[in-house]
Write an enzyme that holds these catalytic residues in place. Structure first.
Site, PDB file in Angstrom:
ATOM      1  N   GLN A 159       0.940  -1.208   0.039  1.00  0.00           N
ATOM      2  CA  GLN A 159      -0.152   0.118  -0.054  1.00  0.00           C
ATOM      3  C   GLN A 159       0.828   1.354   0.074  1.00  0.00           C
ATOM      4  O   GLN A 159       1.861   1.261   0.712  1.00  0.00           O
ATOM      5  CB  GLN A 159      -0.849  -0.235   1.109  1.00  0.00           C
ATOM      6  CG  GLN A 159      -1.993  -0.936   1.205  1.00  0.00           C
ATOM      7  CD  GLN A 159      -3.068  -0.470   0.154  1.00  0.00           C
ATOM      8  OE1 GLN A 159      -2.954   0.429  -0.359  1.00  0.00           O
ATOM      9  NE2 GLN A 159      -4.179  -1.506   0.147  1.00  0.00           N
ATOM     10  N   TYR A 207      -5.852 -12.694  -2.128  1.00  0.00           N
ATOM     11  CA  TYR A 207      -5.314 -11.754  -2.822  1.00  0.00           C
ATOM     12  C   TYR A 207      -4.397 -11.225  -1.643  1.00  0.00           C
ATOM     13  O   TYR A 207      -4.451  -9.841  -1.283  1.00  0.00           O
ATOM     14  CB  TYR A 207      -6.173 -10.677  -3.113  1.00  0.00           C
ATOM     15  CG  TYR A 207      -7.232 -10.942  -4.257  1.00  0.00           C
ATOM     16  CD1 TYR A 207      -7.256 -10.999  -5.443  1.00  0.00           C
ATOM     17  CD2 TYR A 207      -8.653 -11.709  -3.597  1.00  0.00           C
ATOM     18  CE1 TYR A 207      -8.197 -11.488  -6.593  1.00  0.00           C
ATOM     19  CE2 TYR A 207      -9.551 -11.933  -4.430  1.00  0.00           C
ATOM     20  CZ  TYR A 207      -9.418 -11.990  -6.012  1.00  0.00           C
ATOM     21  OH  TYR A 207     -10.260 -12.401  -6.747  1.00  0.00           O
ATOM     22  N   GLU A 234      -2.478 -16.338  -3.019  1.00  0.00           N
ATOM     23  CA  GLU A 234      -2.085 -15.101  -3.713  1.00  0.00           C
ATOM     24  C   GLU A 234      -1.523 -15.518  -5.127  1.00  0.00           C
ATOM     25  O   GLU A 234      -0.833 -16.662  -5.064  1.00  0.00           O
ATOM     26  CB  GLU A 234      -0.725 -14.296  -2.975  1.00  0.00           C
ATOM     27  CG  GLU A 234       0.190 -13.585  -3.849  1.00  0.00           C
ATOM     28  CD  GLU A 234      -0.526 -12.413  -4.475  1.00  0.00           C
ATOM     29  OE1 GLU A 234      -1.346 -11.658  -3.955  1.00  0.00           O
ATOM     30  OE2 GLU A 234      -0.313 -11.979  -5.848  1.00  0.00           O
ATOM     31  N   ASP A 265      -9.062  -8.795  -0.908  1.00  0.00           N
ATOM     32  CA  ASP A 265      -8.584  -7.423  -1.289  1.00  0.00           C
ATOM     33  C   ASP A 265      -8.221  -7.589  -2.733  1.00  0.00           C
ATOM     34  O   ASP A 265      -7.000  -7.407  -3.156  1.00  0.00           O
ATOM     35  CB  ASP A 265      -7.601  -7.266  -0.284  1.00  0.00           C
ATOM     36  CG  ASP A 265      -6.770  -5.914  -0.734  1.00  0.00           C
ATOM     37  OD1 ASP A 265      -7.221  -4.846  -1.319  1.00  0.00           O
ATOM     38  OD2 ASP A 265      -5.887  -5.651  -0.113  1.00  0.00           O
ATOM     39  N   CYS A 312     -10.314  -1.193  -3.874  1.00  0.00           N
ATOM     40  CA  CYS A 312      -9.876   0.118  -4.184  1.00  0.00           C
ATOM     41  C   CYS A 312     -10.669   0.893  -5.020  1.00  0.00           C
ATOM     42  O   CYS A 312     -10.484   1.874  -5.936  1.00  0.00           O
ATOM     43  CB  CYS A 312      -8.219   0.238  -4.795  1.00  0.00           C
ATOM     44  SG  CYS A 312      -8.330  -1.261  -6.113  1.00  0.00           S
TER      45      CYS A 312
HETATM   46  N1  SAH Z   1      -3.704  -7.632   0.540  1.00  0.00           N
HETATM   47  C1  SAH Z   1      -2.491  -7.263   0.042  1.00  0.00           C
HETATM   48  C2  SAH Z   1      -2.303  -7.109  -1.452  1.00  0.00           C
HETATM   49  C3  SAH Z   1      -3.562  -6.449  -2.108  1.00  0.00           C
HETATM   50  S1  SAH Z   1      -3.235  -6.004  -3.814  1.00  0.00           S
HETATM   51  C4  SAH Z   1      -2.061  -5.997   0.645  1.00  0.00           C
HETATM   52  O1  SAH Z   1      -2.843  -5.257   1.223  1.00  0.00           O
HETATM   53  O2  SAH Z   1      -0.732  -5.725   0.610  1.00  0.00           O
HETATM   54  C5  SAH Z   1      -3.955  -7.401  -4.914  1.00  0.00           C
HETATM   55  C6  SAH Z   1      -3.234  -8.703  -4.852  1.00  0.00           C
HETATM   56  O3  SAH Z   1      -3.864  -9.721  -5.540  1.00  0.00           O
HETATM   57  C7  SAH Z   1      -1.812  -8.503  -5.848  1.00  0.00           C
HETATM   58  O4  SAH Z   1      -0.791  -8.910  -4.919  1.00  0.00           O
HETATM   59  C8  SAH Z   1      -2.251  -9.398  -7.041  1.00  0.00           C
HETATM   60  O5  SAH Z   1      -0.838 -10.194  -7.326  1.00  0.00           O
HETATM   61  C9  SAH Z   1      -2.958 -10.454  -6.459  1.00  0.00           C
HETATM   62  N2  SAH Z   1      -3.919 -10.976  -7.264  1.00  0.00           N
HETATM   63  C10 SAH Z   1      -4.646 -10.669  -8.453  1.00  0.00           C
HETATM   64  N3  SAH Z   1      -5.448 -11.611  -8.903  1.00  0.00           N
HETATM   65  C11 SAH Z   1      -5.353 -12.623  -8.254  1.00  0.00           C
HETATM   66  C12 SAH Z   1      -5.984 -13.859  -8.161  1.00  0.00           C
HETATM   67  N4  SAH Z   1      -6.923 -14.025  -9.127  1.00  0.00           N
HETATM   68  N5  SAH Z   1      -5.896 -14.605  -7.080  1.00  0.00           N
HETATM   69  C13 SAH Z   1      -4.964 -14.371  -6.097  1.00  0.00           C
HETATM   70  N6  SAH Z   1      -4.482 -13.304  -6.109  1.00  0.00           N
HETATM   71  C14 SAH Z   1      -4.505 -12.574  -7.071  1.00  0.00           C
END
Ligand code: SAH
Length: 538
Positions: free
Chosen positions: A278, A307, A328, A372, A399
């Protein structure tokens, strides 16, 4: 009929998601640059489209108390900020309203968001900065909806370290005559400067290059370290693709470390250049603490964090949960997440690489699911997978209020109701806003039974490629531009996506070559392709 250059006196009644103000003239919606809600202004029509028009403020007849001096010489030419001419209180009210409107209109719920969590500092909050480089070798930021660079080495949202390093890199380009990358020709070297800064002011620098090396790397290192003695590492990121995605996939450490450490919610995290983190550290802490509060943990719960990125939310949840599993898709992020759990001595979390849509098959029965996702939100399959695990609560961190509200409506069909909502302002002065919604399961047995026998209703769409008219409509609504199927097919092809071959073919042998999509439309079509999930986020 509205026409270009007409003057009209209007009252500004609200804001679009992008921060333009809104007025109506004879029922027609007009989007206005530079207005403040509540003001009465004379506006000049700039562009008239079928159902909307764009205008700018010519004269303010009744000034809002929320209007303020933007305090930045690059505003509004630079596309980074949208609300600098509005007080921060006015901006927060607009953002809360946006979330509420999305939940009501798209989400079909009358849930009221709680008080928005504003940011204590509206300057210098970005811990990640990406400067594009102009053809003339100047660093700055893109003009709104374009790839034209507005030179700026003093952005108020960035850290002093990032701005100092940008000046040093610009000077290096000048002294050694290093060419900037040119999107049109694919020639030139430096594409972007990327700087990530931690709480202690240390910086990790990545130079994104159209190639594997830069001239005089030792001199460049010296200049960067002199400009910012807190630099811990300089990485060269190779990106030779004709794409808007900033970072490529190959990284070489030119000097120092390839990681930066930062602390968040009392934990230490290892960050590599490409891992998601973030951008506003202080607000991220409030976001994660709020997400933990919404999760209602007592120490007995099993939590699934979809995610999960480098595991930030997983570790925060682990404090009050029995067990946490983070999922992830990016392999490097999973490695970082495991390392982060190890170095913080957290033993009740595990991580696995996988697609969130497959989470129901992981053999894990969660009490709470946290999601997320990126801006495009959840696919209908993922919504279904989450609901099929029958967690008591779902905590949705988003977001994009629009896709969040869409998914809230989908979850309601599966008997999950939005019960709490709060917006957290991670991105002061810009149009962006982060939102958390807590969804609770309806507990009566009848609904559980209905749920178990659930079949998707006909209007739950399975993801598919958007049609050309859908892309066209999205571009018009969000960028105010008309684009033809020909242009859409050109840009789809550019990104290696299947495109209708009948476009682009000359109608007869002696026909002229097809016109090429102009750059501003290209940017808008790419934004649409990103919105529909066909190409990755920047
Ligand atoms: N929750 C974390 C990251 C959020 S960003 C934080 O707050 O720091 C969203 C994340 O989702 C990214 O790391 C991206 O690589 C992952 N992502 C995107 N598509 C996805 C999917 N289909 N399944 C699992 N993860 C995914």
């Amino acid at each position: 009929m509205l026409e270009k250059n007409q003057l009209h006196t209007v009252e500004l009644t609200g804001y679009t998601a992008g921060g333009l103000s809104i007025a109506r003239i004879n029922g027609q919606v007009v989007f206005i640059h530079g207005g403040v809600q509540g003001e009465v202004c004379v506006i000049r029509i700039l562009k008239v489209l079928k159902n909307t028009a764009f205008a700018r403020v010519e004269e303010i007849l009744q000034r809002s108390a929320d209007r303020q001096d933007p305090g930045c010489p690059h505003y509004p030419a630079c596309g980074g900020c949208d609300f600098r001419h509005v007080s921060y209180a006015g901006e927060l009210a607009a953002k809360r309203q946006r979330v509420q409107d999305a939940l009501h209109r798209i989400g079909g719920t009358d849930l009221e968001p709680e008080e928005i969590l504003g940011c204590a500092e509206t300057d210098g909050y970005r811990n990640k900065c990406q400067f594009p480089v102009s053809a003339a070798g100047e660093l700055g930021f893109f003009r709104a909806r374009s790839h034209q660079v507005v030179p700026a080495l003093d952005c108020r949202l960035q850290t002093p370290q990032a701005n100092a390093i940008a000046s040093a890199v610009q000077e290096y380009l000048r002294v050694y005559q290093v060419p900037a990358y040119n999107e049109k020709t694919g020639k030139g070297l430096l594409r972007h400067l990327y700087v990530r800064t931690n709480r202690r002011g240390q910086a990790l620098v990545c130079l994104v290059v159209n190639g594997g090396t830069l001239p005089e790397e030792a001199a460049l290192t010296e200049r960067i370290r002199t400009a910012c003695p807190e630099t811990v590492g300089i990485v060269l990121g190779k990106n030779t693709a004709a794409t808007n995605v900033v970072l490529g996939n190959t990284f070489r450490t030119v000097w120092g470390s390839s990681f930066l450490e930062d602390t968040l919610c009392g934990y230490t995290f290892r960050l590599s250049v490409p891992s998601f983190y973030q951008v506003n550290r202080n607000q991220a802490e409030r976001l994660y603490e709020k997400a933990a509060e919404f999760a209602g943990l007592t120490g007995r719960e099993r939590v699934l964090d979809l995610y999960c990125g480098i595991g930030t939310i997983s570790l925060v949840m682990a404090r009050n949960a029995k067990q946490v599993l983070g999922v992830e898709v990016a392999a490097e992020a999973v490695l970082d997440a495991k390392e982060n759990a190890r170095r913080n001595n957290i033993t009740n979390v595990s991580f696995r690489q996988g697609d969130a849509a497959d989470a129901a098959g992981f053999g894990w029965v969660p009490d709470v699911v946290v999601v997320d996702p990126p801006r495009k939100g959840l696919s209908p399959e993922t919504v279904q997978a989450v609901a099929s695990m029958e967690p008591e609560r779902i905590v949705y961190v988003s977001c994009d209020p629009g896709t969040l509200a869409r998914d809230v409506a989908r979850f309601r069909e599966l008997r999950y109701q939005a019960v709490r909502c709060v917006a957290v302002d991670m991105f002061p002065r810009t149009q962006h806003i982060e939102t958390i919604v807590c969804l609770g399961r309806e507990l009566d047995r009848v609904s559980q039974h209905i749920y178990l026998d659930y079949e998707p209703s006909p209007d739950m769409k399975i993801p598919r490629n958007p049609t050309y008219p859908e892309i066209k409509a999205w571009v018009l609504e969000n960028h105010g531009l008309k684009v033809s199927p020909l242009y859409i097919s050109q840009i789809k092809r550019k990104h290696g996506l299947p495109a209708d071959e009948s476009y682009n073919k000359p109608k007869s042998e002696d026909a002229k070559a097809s016109p090429q999509c102009p750059p501003e439309k290209e940017v808008a079509i790419e934004a649409a392709l990103r919105h529909f999930g066909l190409i990755p986020e920047n």
